[in-house]
Design an enzyme around this catalytic site. Structure first.
Site, PDB file in Angstrom:
ATOM      1  N   LYS A  63     -39.101  41.277   5.160  1.00 59.58           N
ATOM      2  CA  LYS A  63     -40.046  40.592   4.284  1.00 59.58           C
ATOM      3  C   LYS A  63     -40.445  41.486   3.116  1.00 59.58           C
ATOM      4  O   LYS A  63     -40.690  40.999   2.005  1.00 59.58           O
ATOM      5  CB  LYS A  63     -41.290  40.170   5.070  1.00 59.58           C
ATOM      6  CG  LYS A  63     -41.029  39.052   6.058  1.00 59.58           C
ATOM      7  CD  LYS A  63     -42.307  38.624   6.761  1.00 59.58           C
ATOM      8  CE  LYS A  63     -42.046  37.472   7.718  1.00 59.58           C
ATOM      9  NZ  LYS A  63     -43.295  37.039   8.425  1.00 59.58           N
ATOM     10  N   ASP A  86     -46.410  50.244  10.649  1.00 60.97           N
ATOM     11  CA  ASP A  86     -47.035  49.379  11.637  1.00 60.97           C
ATOM     12  C   ASP A  86     -48.388  49.981  11.984  1.00 60.97           C
ATOM     13  O   ASP A  86     -48.474  51.019  12.653  1.00 60.97           O
ATOM     14  CB  ASP A  86     -46.148  49.297  12.888  1.00 60.97           C
ATOM     15  CG  ASP A  86     -46.743  48.407  13.982  1.00 60.97           C
ATOM     16  OD1 ASP A  86     -47.877  47.921  13.808  1.00 60.97           O
ATOM     17  OD2 ASP A  86     -46.071  48.217  15.010  1.00 60.97           O
ATOM     18  N   ASN A 113     -55.017  47.314   2.125  1.00 60.19           N
ATOM     19  CA  ASN A 113     -55.059  45.864   1.963  1.00 60.19           C
ATOM     20  C   ASN A 113     -54.728  45.094   3.240  1.00 60.19           C
ATOM     21  O   ASN A 113     -55.243  44.006   3.461  1.00 60.19           O
ATOM     22  CB  ASN A 113     -54.066  45.473   0.858  1.00 60.19           C
ATOM     23  CG  ASN A 113     -53.743  44.000   0.862  1.00 60.19           C
ATOM     24  OD1 ASN A 113     -54.464  43.175   0.305  1.00 60.19           O
ATOM     25  ND2 ASN A 113     -52.631  43.639   1.501  1.00 60.19           N
ATOM     26  N   TYR A 199     -63.746  40.211  14.725  1.00 58.17           N
ATOM     27  CA  TYR A 199     -63.293  40.296  13.335  1.00 58.17           C
ATOM     28  C   TYR A 199     -64.398  40.877  12.457  1.00 58.17           C
ATOM     29  O   TYR A 199     -64.153  41.761  11.628  1.00 58.17           O
ATOM     30  CB  TYR A 199     -62.912  38.902  12.819  1.00 58.17           C
ATOM     31  CG  TYR A 199     -62.579  38.880  11.348  1.00 58.17           C
ATOM     32  CD1 TYR A 199     -61.398  39.452  10.879  1.00 58.17           C
ATOM     33  CD2 TYR A 199     -63.451  38.289  10.422  1.00 58.17           C
ATOM     34  CE1 TYR A 199     -61.097  39.442   9.524  1.00 58.17           C
ATOM     35  CE2 TYR A 199     -63.145  38.276   9.076  1.00 58.17           C
ATOM     36  CZ  TYR A 199     -61.967  38.848   8.627  1.00 58.17           C
ATOM     37  OH  TYR A 199     -61.669  38.843   7.288  1.00 58.17           O
ATOM     38  N   LYS A 203     -64.359  44.298  10.019  1.00 62.28           N
ATOM     39  CA  LYS A 203     -64.569  44.259   8.564  1.00 62.28           C
ATOM     40  C   LYS A 203     -65.809  45.061   8.163  1.00 62.28           C
ATOM     41  O   LYS A 203     -65.853  45.643   7.072  1.00 62.28           O
ATOM     42  CB  LYS A 203     -64.679  42.816   8.093  1.00 62.28           C
ATOM     43  CG  LYS A 203     -63.403  42.011   8.245  1.00 62.28           C
ATOM     44  CD  LYS A 203     -62.381  42.346   7.175  1.00 62.28           C
ATOM     45  CE  LYS A 203     -61.378  43.376   7.491  1.00 62.28           C
ATOM     46  NZ  LYS A 203     -60.421  43.666   6.400  1.00 62.28           N
TER      47      LYS A 203
END
Length: 321
Positions: A63, A86, A113, A199, A203
């Site tokens: 990809k 990874d 990112n 999550y 963050k």
């Protein structure tokens, strides 16, 4: 002002074609650069800033090669180098850092990112909750290993503007109220917490990491940025599990989402703007994240930032290129 996580958007003008300065001679590394915001950021920086080299770090090299071909369709001379990475594996992270260090003498921008969101309970290879391990721990190790190169670059005679740009999210407000990060859960599969709580704390860790990084390494400008609610593959990783509701949920939410082109402007702005203050976190585009999320101000909690940094350093002790 009412602040709605994900969908609030208070902006300042920023147009990549006009506002990205020359990046001649600079070296940039972007994690998760094979898709979405990372890929678009690479395109914008390559097309308008024309740096010496951009490393596209991704787990899937097939990809990654496809992404490089896509970028070159718009910027044929883009100097992009694929880098196998990874973030769920310390060995992979160390190998990537070693490969980079063997090839480059400088690193001007490290854009953290890559990220995952709302995935099932799981752990990384070292046993960290999969979201916390990928979004925070993996990036923290990569930054630690590349810090000598970042500092070496910052100390060059011409005093380059060296930056670490960390993608956080307004979703940090979903972390546990008051406590923020439940450290007794981050080295488990996270089953004791709701998916979105896991999550949120990952963050929150991103924002706190940038804040403490700025204090520990004043030579490097560290900033966290919330890209806004963007229509990327990341936003609906969990939709398939809802079956028939997938279509309805997508139809309801998608009109409120930004395009990838618009979303990437936030992190590109954080990469090049002179308005950026080290240690801060920003909401789209470039507005300082001073609005409290869900009644808390955990993203600016210096004690929690210090605690996270010390916990992370202990976890990464002995890890070298």
């Amino acid at each position: 002002m009412v602040y709605i996580p994900f969908f609030s958007d208070t902006s300042v003008p920023f147009e990549p074609s006009k506002d990205i300065p020359s990046l001649a001679g600079k070296v940039i590394l972007v994690t998760g650069g094979n898709t979405g915001l990372g890929k678009q950021s690479i395109l914008e920086l390559a097309r308008y800033g024309k740096p010496a080299k951009i490393y596209l770090a991704a787990r899937n090299q097939e990809k990654a090669k496809g992404a490089i071909e896509d970028v070159k369709n718009h910027a044929p001379d883009a100097p992009i180098v694929p880098l196998d990475l990874d973030l769920t594996s310390f060995e992979s992270i160390k190998k990537a850092a070693r490969t980079f260090a063997n090839q480059e003498e400088r690193l001007d921008v490290l854009m953290l990112n890559a990220g995952i969101m709302a995935v099932p309970n799981a752990t990384t290879k070292e046993g960290y909750e999969i979201q916390f391990g990928t979004n925070h721990v993996g990036h923290a190790l990569l930054t630690k290993l590349l810090m000598p190169t970042l500092l070496k670059t910052a100390r060059r005679p011409e005093k380059p503007d060296v930056r670490v740009v960390v993608l956080t999210s307004a979703g940090l407000g979903l972390a546990s109220p008051g406590e923020g990060i439940k450290f007794d859960t981050v080295k488990t599969d996270g089953s004791a917490l709701y998916t979105w709580t896991r999550y949120g704390q990952s963050k929150l860790a991103n924002a706190l990491f940038a804040r403490e990084l700025a204090k520990r390494y004043p030579e490097v400008k560290a900033v966290a940025v919330h890209p806004g609610a963007v229509d990327t593959q990341l936003f609906f990783p969990f939709a398939e599990s809802f079956g028939i509701f997938n279509f309805a949920a997508t139809a309801l939410v998608r009109p409120f989402l930004k395009t990838v082109e618009m979303g990437a402007r936030n992190q590109v702005w954080a990469t090049v703007s002179k308005q950026v203050e080290s240690g801060e976190w920003y909401t789209p585009v470039g507005i300082k994240g001073t609005v409290k999320v869900r009644g808390t101000d955990l993203a600016r909690d210096d004690n929690l930032a210090k605690k996270l940094w010390e916990w992370t350093e202990k976890e990464l002790e002995g890890q070298e290129i």
